[in-house]
Design an enzyme around this catalytic site. Structure first.
Site, PDB file in Angstrom:
ATOM      1  N   LYS A  89     -12.500  10.501  -7.712  1.00  0.00           N
ATOM      2  CA  LYS A  89     -11.870   9.902  -8.900  1.00  0.00           C
ATOM      3  C   LYS A  89     -12.869   9.477  -9.977  1.00  0.00           C
ATOM      4  O   LYS A  89     -12.539   9.502 -11.162  1.00  0.00           O
ATOM      5  CB  LYS A  89     -11.028   8.689  -8.488  1.00  0.00           C
ATOM      6  N   ASP A 113      -2.454   5.764 -11.852  1.00  0.00           N
ATOM      7  CA  ASP A 113      -2.324   4.786 -10.756  1.00  0.00           C
ATOM      8  C   ASP A 113      -1.946   3.413 -11.304  1.00  0.00           C
ATOM      9  O   ASP A 113      -1.110   2.708 -10.733  1.00  0.00           O
ATOM     10  CB  ASP A 113      -3.661   4.630 -10.006  1.00  0.00           C
TER      11      ASP A 113
HETATM   12  P1  NAP Z   1     -11.195   3.529  -1.513  1.00  0.00           P
HETATM   13  O1  NAP Z   1     -11.782   3.570  -2.863  1.00  0.00           O
HETATM   14  O2  NAP Z   1     -11.822   4.291  -0.391  1.00  0.00           O
HETATM   15  O3  NAP Z   1     -11.152   1.960  -1.084  1.00  0.00           O
HETATM   16  C1  NAP Z   1     -10.795   1.562   0.213  1.00  0.00           C
HETATM   17  C2  NAP Z   1     -10.668   0.054   0.265  1.00  0.00           C
HETATM   18  O4  NAP Z   1     -10.205  -0.288   1.572  1.00  0.00           O
HETATM   19  C3  NAP Z   1     -12.002  -0.668   0.085  1.00  0.00           C
HETATM   20  O5  NAP Z   1     -11.781  -1.896  -0.558  1.00  0.00           O
HETATM   21  C4  NAP Z   1     -12.430  -0.883   1.536  1.00  0.00           C
HETATM   22  O6  NAP Z   1     -13.305  -1.996   1.726  1.00  0.00           O
HETATM   23  C5  NAP Z   1     -11.127  -1.210   2.185  1.00  0.00           C
HETATM   24  N1  NAP Z   1     -11.151  -0.995   3.618  1.00  0.00           N
HETATM   25  C6  NAP Z   1     -11.240   0.201   4.251  1.00  0.00           C
HETATM   26  N2  NAP Z   1     -11.238  -0.002   5.593  1.00  0.00           N
HETATM   27  C7  NAP Z   1     -11.151  -1.342   5.786  1.00  0.00           C
HETATM   28  C8  NAP Z   1     -11.105  -2.169   6.941  1.00  0.00           C
HETATM   29  N3  NAP Z   1     -11.146  -1.646   8.164  1.00  0.00           N
HETATM   30  N4  NAP Z   1     -10.995  -3.501   6.773  1.00  0.00           N
HETATM   31  C9  NAP Z   1     -10.946  -4.039   5.539  1.00  0.00           C
HETATM   32  N5  NAP Z   1     -10.995  -3.327   4.399  1.00  0.00           N
HETATM   33  C10 NAP Z   1     -11.089  -1.977   4.525  1.00  0.00           C
HETATM   34  O7  NAP Z   1      -9.668   3.983  -1.519  1.00  0.00           O
HETATM   35  P2  NAP Z   1      -8.579   3.821  -2.700  1.00  0.00           P
HETATM   36  O8  NAP Z   1      -8.412   5.100  -3.402  1.00  0.00           O
HETATM   37  O9  NAP Z   1      -8.889   2.592  -3.471  1.00  0.00           O
HETATM   38  O10 NAP Z   1      -7.257   3.632  -1.829  1.00  0.00           O
HETATM   39  C11 NAP Z   1      -6.965   2.400  -1.165  1.00  0.00           C
HETATM   40  C12 NAP Z   1      -5.564   2.446  -0.618  1.00  0.00           C
HETATM   41  O11 NAP Z   1      -4.629   2.604  -1.682  1.00  0.00           O
HETATM   42  C13 NAP Z   1      -5.320   3.602   0.340  1.00  0.00           C
HETATM   43  O12 NAP Z   1      -4.555   3.136   1.418  1.00  0.00           O
HETATM   44  C14 NAP Z   1      -4.514   4.590  -0.483  1.00  0.00           C
HETATM   45  O13 NAP Z   1      -3.634   5.347   0.315  1.00  0.00           O
HETATM   46  C15 NAP Z   1      -3.736   3.658  -1.397  1.00  0.00           C
HETATM   47  N6  NAP Z   1      -3.342   4.344  -2.636  1.00  0.00           N
HETATM   48  C16 NAP Z   1      -2.003   4.499  -2.869  1.00  0.00           C
HETATM   49  C17 NAP Z   1      -1.561   5.144  -4.005  1.00  0.00           C
HETATM   50  C18 NAP Z   1      -0.090   5.306  -4.218  1.00  0.00           C
HETATM   51  O14 NAP Z   1       0.304   6.094  -5.089  1.00  0.00           O
HETATM   52  N7  NAP Z   1       0.739   4.578  -3.507  1.00  0.00           N
HETATM   53  C19 NAP Z   1      -2.484   5.648  -4.950  1.00  0.00           C
HETATM   54  C20 NAP Z   1      -3.853   5.460  -4.707  1.00  0.00           C
HETATM   55  C21 NAP Z   1      -4.263   4.808  -3.540  1.00  0.00           C
HETATM   56  P3  NAP Z   1     -14.913  -1.828   1.579  1.00  0.00           P
HETATM   57  O15 NAP Z   1     -15.194  -1.861   0.108  1.00  0.00           O
HETATM   58  O16 NAP Z   1     -15.457  -2.964   2.339  1.00  0.00           O
HETATM   59  O17 NAP Z   1     -15.246  -0.474   2.186  1.00  0.00           O
END
Ligand code: NAP
Length: 478
Positions: A280, A316
């Site tokens: 992204k 988003d």
């Molecule tokens: P990302 O950039 O990889 O960020 C992941 C986040 O989750 C980080 O803050 C990470 O913390 C945290 N995390 C991962 N594993 C963890 C754990 N075991 N314990 C605590 N925190 C943890 O991903 P993203 O794109 O932001 O997506 C995040 C979520 O949003 C995903 O579940 C995704 O499916 C969802 N999402 C949904 C939509 C929708 O349309 N509904 C759109 C986009 C994203 P750290 O910084 O410490 O690694």
């Protein structure tokens, strides 16, 4: 044509699977090398669709345990019994003889490469052609996305019937695009989990979601780039919308491990694409223009190709804010975001814009602090949650996502009488949401964000504003 390979261990079970597969396939491939009691006469007389008889030796990653003489004898028997097609590997010593005496059978001469997609595909093509093959089959392994283009270009310039495929997850797009470029057939699995080669797609999906029997080479190609992409449901949503609005468009999953390999080879052939993690932010270096909202967030999840110029957007933020505003006001509410990744960045900007009082909590506190500095709000570790006032809780970590659905990012006994929004959409109701609902919270599923952001992507690509109820229905049916 869609061809379903039948892989089973006994003649009777093969026949049973042939019946099921014939309901959806245009033709079947019988992998006789897996059958311990091969009765070709019984198999061929049970067919209701044309069949390919394939007996792959172990040196071609097949399972035939007998001698080469026994294998050739079975291939000859298949020709004699009137099989529609017989697949003979290029390395088979009896190839010339089988072609000479092929009777009514069409001989598919096949080349498999389980390591790579070599550069000299033209030489391989001509070598097979010189054997007198009726159909040339070239199946290679895709190590990078551009390997698919080598196969697709070859299929496009073929001067006789040909089957072209790239195997593996990265080669998935070739299984959908090769038929559009003129491949004689594409292989599909009978159902998920019954693939005969990596990257194979269920026939039902190829037919009803990708509509490969209906689309033509002029169709506009869209897709999602990411790593991994196989968890995304965008291909269901966008392909169903294209069908409902009668658009000659297709949406594919592009497994992109190497962003440069993608940007150097694919954007010209795409009308637009979605972007998911981890690309992204980095995709922004390859765009001609970025919309101000995406620029401010620092991440792009949607790209539109207008006359060869790529513009990046972020849907988003609006997707999530719309979902929230449908259930609650944001202005002057205490909002706690869990997570500081790409999506958190977008949603946090939206909360500030709407006048929410924001705190960002994250496992890696430094990332929460950095984001909070940018947005001039509070931050801390997730453990702080119990100490701070929260009217609206938003989970944008991946904790609770499939397959780890029993997890919750915070102690759910602390989540009471507030609005709770979980960005995760698989499952649509996470453990956090289920328990929050029991504790008198108003809950919002990530599916609502997904639907809103996808509707906006669809509008950017097609100019059509789809009815979000239509998107909800599609996601419910599938
Ligand atoms: P990302 O950039 O990889 O960020 C992941 C986040 O989750 C980080 O803050 C990470 O913390 C945290 N995390 C991962 N594993 C963890 C754990 N075991 N314990 C605590 N925190 C943890 O991903 P993203 O794109 O932001 O997506 C995040 C979520 O949003 C995903 O579940 C995704 O499916 C969802 N999402 C949904 C939509 C929708 O349309 N509904 C759109 C986009 C994203 P750290 O910084 O410490 O690694």
């Amino acid at each position: 044509m869609i061809c379903i390979p039948i892989i089973d261990t006994t003649t009777d079970r093969v026949i049973e699977n042939m019946r099921k597969a014939s309901l959806i396939a245009d033709l079947l491939e019988i992998r006789v090398d897996h059958v311990t009691d091969p009765d070709l006469e019984k198999i061929l007389s049970a067919r209701t669709k044309p069949v390919i008889i394939t007996i792959m030796p172990e040196y071609e990653n097949g399972s035939f345990k007998g001698t080469e003489e026994e294998r050739v004898s079975l291939l000859k028997q298949a020709v004699y019994l009137g099989a529609d097609y017989v697949d003979v590997n290029l390395g088979c010593a009896e190839l010339k003889n089988l072609i000479k005496n092929r009777g009514s059978a069409k001989i598919i001469v096949s080349y498999h490469n389980f390591e790579e997609t070599p550069d000299d595909l033209d030489i391989i093509y001509n070598k097979i052609k010189s054997t007198g093959a009726d159909i040339i089959k070239i199946a290679t392994s895709a190590n990078k996305l551009s390997d698919n283009l080598k196969i697709l270009r070859l299929v496009k310039k073929r001067d006789q019937d040909m089957i072209g495929i790239c195997m593996g997850q990265t080669g998935e797009i070739s299984r959908i695009l090769a038929p559009l470029y003129g491949s004689y057939l594409t292989f599909a699995s009978l159902q998920k989990g019954r693939e005969s080669a990596p990257g194979q797609i269920p026939a039902e999906t190829l037919k009803n979601i990708y509509r490969i029997n209906d689309l033509n080479p002029q169709c506009n190609i869209y897709g999602i780039i990411g790593n991994p992409v196989n968890k995304s449901k965008g291909y269901i949503l966008h392909n169903c919308l294209f069908k409902l609005y009668s658009l000659n468009n297709i949406y594919l999953n592009f497994q992109v491990n190497d962003l440069e390999d993608f940007t150097g080879n694919f954007p010209d052939m795409l009308s637009g694409f979605s972007v998911t993690m981890p690309h992204k932010q980095n995709i922004m270096h390859y765009l001609d223009k970025t919309d101000p909202v995406a620029e401010k967030i620092g991440a792009v999840n949607t790209v539109v190709n207008r006359d060869g110029k790529l513009t990046g957007y972020n849907t988003d933020m609006t997707g999530a804010i719309k979902a929230l505003l449908s259930k609650t006001e944001i202005k002057n509410r205490s909002v706690t975001i869990l997570g500081a990744g790409g999506a958190a960045k977008a949603i946090a900007s939206g909360i500030i814009e709407e006048g929410g009082k924001l705190t960002i909590l994250n496992r890696t506190v430094e990332k929460a602090d950095l984001l909070a500095q940018d947005l001039n709000c509070n931050s801390g570790p997730i453990a702080e949650f119990k100490k701070i006032r929260t009217d609206i809780l938003i989970n944008i970590t991946s904790v609770g996502m499939h397959p780890d659905t029993s997890e919750s990012p915070v102690d759910t006994s602390l989540v009471r009488e507030m609005v709770v929004f979980d960005a995760i959409y698989n499952p649509a109701k996470t453990r956090l949401l289920k328990e929050a609902e029991k504790n008198n919270c108003i809950i919002i599923s990530g599916m609502e964000m997904f639907i809103n952001q996808s509707a906006e992507q669809f509008r950017l690509w097609t100019g059509i504003q789809p009815d979000t109820n239509l998107l909800r229905d599609i996601m419910q049916w599938n």
